[in-house]
Write an enzyme that holds these catalytic residues in place. Structure first.
Site, mmCIF file in Angstrom:
data_model
loop_
_atom_site.group_PDB
_atom_site.id
_atom_site.type_symbol
_atom_site.label_atom_id
_atom_site.label_comp_id
_atom_site.label_asym_id
_atom_site.label_seq_id
_atom_site.Cartn_x
_atom_site.Cartn_y
_atom_site.Cartn_z
ATOM 1 N N ASP A 71 0.886 -1.166 0.000
ATOM 2 C CA ASP A 71 0.000 0.000 0.000
ATOM 3 C C ASP A 71 0.921 1.212 0.000
ATOM 4 O O ASP A 71 1.751 1.368 0.910
ATOM 5 C CB ASP A 71 -0.867 -0.032 1.273
ATOM 6 C CG ASP A 71 -1.841 1.129 1.338
ATOM 7 O OD1 ASP A 71 -1.534 2.224 0.802
ATOM 8 O OD2 ASP A 71 -2.909 0.965 1.947
ATOM 9 N N VAL A 72 0.790 2.070 -1.017
ATOM 10 C CA VAL A 72 1.735 3.201 -1.135
ATOM 11 C C VAL A 72 1.647 4.173 0.042
ATOM 12 O O VAL A 72 2.571 4.962 0.262
ATOM 13 C CB VAL A 72 1.553 3.977 -2.458
ATOM 14 C CG1 VAL A 72 1.876 3.114 -3.663
ATOM 15 C CG2 VAL A 72 0.149 4.576 -2.568
ATOM 16 N N ASN A 98 1.618 6.141 -9.896
ATOM 17 C CA ASN A 98 0.319 6.102 -10.568
ATOM 18 C C ASN A 98 -0.823 5.711 -9.632
ATOM 19 O O ASN A 98 -1.973 6.066 -9.866
ATOM 20 C CB ASN A 98 0.422 5.101 -11.740
ATOM 21 C CG ASN A 98 -0.919 4.682 -12.280
ATOM 22 O OD1 ASN A 98 -1.553 5.393 -13.044
ATOM 23 N ND2 ASN A 98 -1.385 3.491 -11.863
ATOM 24 N N TYR A 166 -10.236 14.647 -4.435
ATOM 25 C CA TYR A 166 -9.563 14.131 -5.642
ATOM 26 C C TYR A 166 -8.824 15.245 -6.398
ATOM 27 O O TYR A 166 -7.617 15.153 -6.644
ATOM 28 C CB TYR A 166 -10.566 13.426 -6.553
ATOM 29 C CG TYR A 166 -9.889 12.746 -7.737
ATOM 30 C CD1 TYR A 166 -9.125 11.594 -7.564
ATOM 31 C CD2 TYR A 166 -9.977 13.278 -9.022
ATOM 32 C CE1 TYR A 166 -8.486 10.975 -8.639
ATOM 33 C CE2 TYR A 166 -9.342 12.667 -10.101
ATOM 34 C CZ TYR A 166 -8.607 11.518 -9.902
ATOM 35 O OH TYR A 166 -7.965 10.915 -10.961
ATOM 36 N N LYS A 170 -4.670 15.909 -6.771
ATOM 37 C CA LYS A 170 -3.966 15.925 -8.059
ATOM 38 C C LYS A 170 -3.275 17.275 -8.292
ATOM 39 O O LYS A 170 -2.188 17.331 -8.869
ATOM 40 C CB LYS A 170 -4.928 15.595 -9.202
ATOM 41 C CG LYS A 170 -5.456 14.160 -9.144
ATOM 42 C CD LYS A 170 -4.326 13.135 -9.227
ATOM 43 C CE LYS A 170 -4.820 11.714 -9.330
ATOM 44 N NZ LYS A 170 -3.734 10.732 -9.464
HETATM 45 N N1 LIG Z 1 -9.171 6.503 -15.780
HETATM 46 C C1 LIG Z 1 -9.202 7.797 -15.999
HETATM 47 O O1 LIG Z 1 -10.038 8.284 -16.771
HETATM 48 C C2 LIG Z 1 -8.204 8.713 -15.312
HETATM 49 C C3 LIG Z 1 -8.253 10.079 -15.632
HETATM 50 C C4 LIG Z 1 -7.343 10.945 -15.025
HETATM 51 C C5 LIG Z 1 -6.399 10.448 -14.149
HETATM 52 N N2 LIG Z 1 -6.372 9.122 -13.850
HETATM 53 C C6 LIG Z 1 -5.331 8.675 -12.913
HETATM 54 O O2 LIG Z 1 -4.670 7.553 -13.453
HETATM 55 C C7 LIG Z 1 -4.249 6.696 -12.393
HETATM 56 C C8 LIG Z 1 -4.756 5.281 -12.616
HETATM 57 O O3 LIG Z 1 -6.156 5.291 -12.754
HETATM 58 P P1 LIG Z 1 -6.946 4.036 -13.335
HETATM 59 O O4 LIG Z 1 -8.136 4.555 -14.018
HETATM 60 O O5 LIG Z 1 -6.011 3.157 -14.073
HETATM 61 O O6 LIG Z 1 -7.421 3.335 -11.965
HETATM 62 P P2 LIG Z 1 -7.666 1.785 -11.589
HETATM 63 O O7 LIG Z 1 -8.579 1.822 -10.409
HETATM 64 O O8 LIG Z 1 -8.057 0.981 -12.793
HETATM 65 O O9 LIG Z 1 -6.222 1.300 -11.111
HETATM 66 C C9 LIG Z 1 -5.646 1.811 -9.940
HETATM 67 C C10 LIG Z 1 -4.723 0.752 -9.365
HETATM 68 O O10 LIG Z 1 -4.098 1.329 -8.205
HETATM 69 C C11 LIG Z 1 -4.133 0.386 -7.158
HETATM 70 N N3 LIG Z 1 -4.110 1.101 -5.880
HETATM 71 C C12 LIG Z 1 -5.083 1.888 -5.356
HETATM 72 N N4 LIG Z 1 -4.718 2.322 -4.149
HETATM 73 C C13 LIG Z 1 -3.483 1.823 -3.905
HETATM 74 C C14 LIG Z 1 -2.597 1.921 -2.815
HETATM 75 N N5 LIG Z 1 -2.921 2.612 -1.715
HETATM 76 N N6 LIG Z 1 -1.393 1.300 -2.901
HETATM 77 C C15 LIG Z 1 -1.066 0.565 -3.993
HETATM 78 N N7 LIG Z 1 -1.900 0.408 -5.039
HETATM 79 C C16 LIG Z 1 -3.089 1.036 -5.000
HETATM 80 C C17 LIG Z 1 -5.426 -0.397 -7.353
HETATM 81 O O11 LIG Z 1 -5.373 -1.678 -6.699
HETATM 82 C C18 LIG Z 1 -5.476 -0.502 -8.871
HETATM 83 O O12 LIG Z 1 -4.796 -1.666 -9.333
HETATM 84 C C19 LIG Z 1 -4.741 7.332 -11.092
HETATM 85 O O13 LIG Z 1 -3.682 8.112 -10.548
HETATM 86 C C20 LIG Z 1 -5.863 8.229 -11.569
HETATM 87 O O14 LIG Z 1 -6.081 9.297 -10.691
HETATM 88 C C21 LIG Z 1 -7.245 8.241 -14.407
#
Ligand SMILES: NC(=O)c1ccc[n+]([C@@H]2O[C@H](COP(=O)([O-])OP(=O)(O)OC[C@H]3O[C@@H](n4cnc5c(N)ncnc54)[C@H](O)[C@@H]3O)[C@@H](O)[C@H]2O)c1
Length: 278
Positions: A71-72, A98, A166, A170
């Site tokens: 867990d980060v 990420n 959120y 960011k």
């Molecule tokens: N999907 C989008 O449209 C979008 C848009 C803008 C920004 N983002 C950013 O991109 C990144 C990834 O998003 P995504 O859509 O792939 O999300 P996702 O939920 O598909 O994947 C996130 C991953 O992070 C892991 N995770 C969550 N909390 C954690 C923790 N405390 N320690 C370790 N691992 C942890 C989860 O288990 C999961 O595997 C995030 O930073 C998100 O804010 C996503």
């Protein structure tokens, strides 16, 4: 997935890259792309099953990857993860922060549950700092420089309505990126971020599988499509590489031009305005 020499421009072959939240979505896409470019990838996630299956799938395709569970937001778990990466792959050279909590928005700032608020900031912002401290220490000790890429969001540039912690997390991540770009420069460690807009991942699937909402969103993006994790992975790979050697403290919005469209919404007269006299 074996390195086929296509990495020659980016030169990432053999680099030790740690990607957090790599068990799903964008992180998974980044981990797969870096492995495709010949990097040795640590697939770090709090979810043991998903980090294990992504790492196994990369190895099955001929790439180099290890699964790392942490867990980060947990400093001692991240310290143990850093040790494991050093033992298994060698010292970290590229860190991609990420991992984030993307759903479960804390809502209106005036009434947000402070427990949820603290947890979201703890993962999205403090988690990135904890990982940076642990893995940048390895870059500093090696003395060969390095690259850190933080995954921010369009929501760090503009407020997500009722987005609670959120958007704040960011925006904070982008300022942390800029501060670290100064602090770590003497060690030749660069720090940049990417800001995705609309990306099709498990976290956003409910939005894009809805034909009406997904279709309307698609129409708003100048390039005419919702992005895929690989669109982000390409930008991250560039920033991770020496090709971005003079790019430091920057954010790249990977949004298909969405943030350029504000003036499209401004009402205009149906007849063209009288041209200026020469
Ligand atoms: N999907 C989008 O449209 C979008 C848009 C803008 C920004 N983002 C950013 O991109 C990144 C990834 O998003 P995504 O859509 O792939 O999300 P996702 O939920 O598909 O994947 C996130 C991953 O992070 C892991 N995770 C969550 N909390 C954690 C923790 N405390 N320690 C370790 N691992 C942890 C989860 O288990 C999961 O595997 C995030 O930073 C998100 O804010 C996503």
């Amino acid at each position: 997935m074996a390195n086929d020499g296509s990495d020659s421009w980016l030169g990432l072959a053999g680099r030790v890259c740690v990607v957090t939240g790599a068990g799903s979505g964008i992180g998974e896409g980044v981990a797969r792309e870096l492995a495709l470019l010949g990097a040795y990838v640590a697939v770090l996630d709090r979810d043991e099953k998903s980090s294990g299956s992504v790492a196994a799938s990369i190895r099955g395709a001929g790439g180099q990857a290890v699964a790392v569970v942490a867990d980060v937001a947990d400093e001692s778990a991240v310290a143990a993860a850093a040790q494991l990466v050093a033992n298994e792959l060698g010292p970290c050279q590229v860190l991609v922060n990420n991992a984030a909590l993307v759903s479960g928005s804390t809502g209106a700032l005036m009434t947000a549950d402070l427990g949820l608020w603290n947890r979201m900031l703890g993962v999205n912002l403090t988690g990135a700092l904890i990982c940076t401290r642990a893995f940048a220490a390895q870059m500093v000790a090696m003395g060969h420089g390095g690259s850190i890429v933080n995954v921010s969001s369009i929501c760090g540039h503009m407020p997500r309505p009722l987005g609670g912690a959120y958007s704040v997390s960011k925006a904070g991540l982008m300022m942390m990126t800029r501060m670290l770009s100064l602090e770590l420069a003497e060690h030749r460690i660069r720090c940049n971020s990417v800001s995705p807009a609309w990306v099709r991942t498990p976290a956003s699937e409910a939005i894009y599988s809805d034909p009406e909402i997904g279709g309307k969103r698609r129409q708003l993006v100048p390039v005419g499509r919702i992005s895929d994790p690989v669109d982000l992975a390409n930008a991250v790979a560039f920033l991770a590489s020496d090709r971005a050697g003079y790019v430091n403290g920057q954010d790249i919005l990977v949004d298909g031009g969405l943030t350029q469209t504000l003036l499209n919404m401004v009402p205009k007269p149906s007849r063209p305005m009288t041209p200026d006299k020469p």
